[in-house]
Write an enzyme that holds these catalytic residues in place. Structure first.
Site, PDB file in Angstrom:
ATOM      1  N   CYS A   1       1.297  -1.075  -0.001  1.00 17.27           N
ATOM      2  CA  CYS A   1       0.043  -0.078   0.001  1.00 17.27           C
ATOM      3  C   CYS A   1       1.437   1.188  -0.023  1.00 17.27           C
ATOM      4  O   CYS A   1       1.965   1.310  -0.691  1.00 17.27           O
ATOM      5  CB  CYS A   1      -0.638  -0.117   1.627  1.00 17.27           C
ATOM      6  SG  CYS A   1       0.252   0.127   2.389  1.00 17.27           S
ATOM      7  N   ARG A   2       0.544   1.924   0.801  1.00 18.53           N
ATOM      8  CA  ARG A   2       1.053   3.596   0.864  1.00 18.53           C
ATOM      9  C   ARG A   2       2.890   3.202   1.786  1.00 18.53           C
ATOM     10  O   ARG A   2       3.312   4.240   1.367  1.00 18.53           O
ATOM     11  CB  ARG A   2       0.270   4.407   1.284  1.00 18.53           C
ATOM     12  CG  ARG A   2       1.312   5.972   0.599  1.00 18.53           C
ATOM     13  CD  ARG A   2       0.319   7.061   1.418  1.00 18.53           C
ATOM     14  NE  ARG A   2       0.019   7.042   2.692  1.00 18.53           N
ATOM     15  CZ  ARG A   2       0.840   7.700   3.345  1.00 18.53           C
ATOM     16  NH1 ARG A   2       1.763   7.683   3.611  1.00 18.53           N
ATOM     17  NH2 ARG A   2       0.297   7.817   4.682  1.00 18.53           N
TER      18      ARG A   2
END
Length: 120
Positions: A74-75
């Site tokens: 993800c981020r």
């Protein structure tokens, strides 16, 4: 009976080497939002499946829970941790989670694919 989840953390250097080797067959999944994905993703990413729906969507893919390796990111690593736990609770045995997410990946100077979309 308590189930112990045991997904493995990987770092950006390991993932970059894995992708560059061309020998890996892991399924790489971006668990961010479609909007984030459109801004760029890690090369080799096969699917975009937001972490909020990965439990339902994963069943639609041809992934063997016993044999296939799944890499999630993800981020920053928070949502991918949730996704990794969901996948393991669904019986997926080989789940790897990118520590630091795409932020760590890009901070190491690794390539980000832009202007394209993954398979899903």
């Amino acid at each position: 009976m308590m189930m112990i989840l045991s997904f493995v953390w990987i770092n950006a250097d390991w993932l970059n080497s894995y992708i560059k080797s061309g020998k890996g067959k892991a399924v790489i999944i971006d668990v961010r939002t479609p909007e984030e994905h459109e801004m760029g993703f890690i090369p080799g990413t096969r699917y975009l499946i937001p972490h909020t729906v990965i439990g339902e969507k994963i069943k639609q893919l041809n992934i063997n829970p016993e044999k296939d390796t799944i890499i999630v990111y993800c981020r920053s690593g928070s949502r991918s941790t949730i996704a990794a736990k969901v996948l393991e609770s669904k019986g997926y045995k080989n789940v790897l989670n990118l520590k630091g997410g795409i932020k760590e990946w890009s901070s190491r100077g690794y390539n980000i694919v832009q202007g394209q979309k993954t398979g899903r």
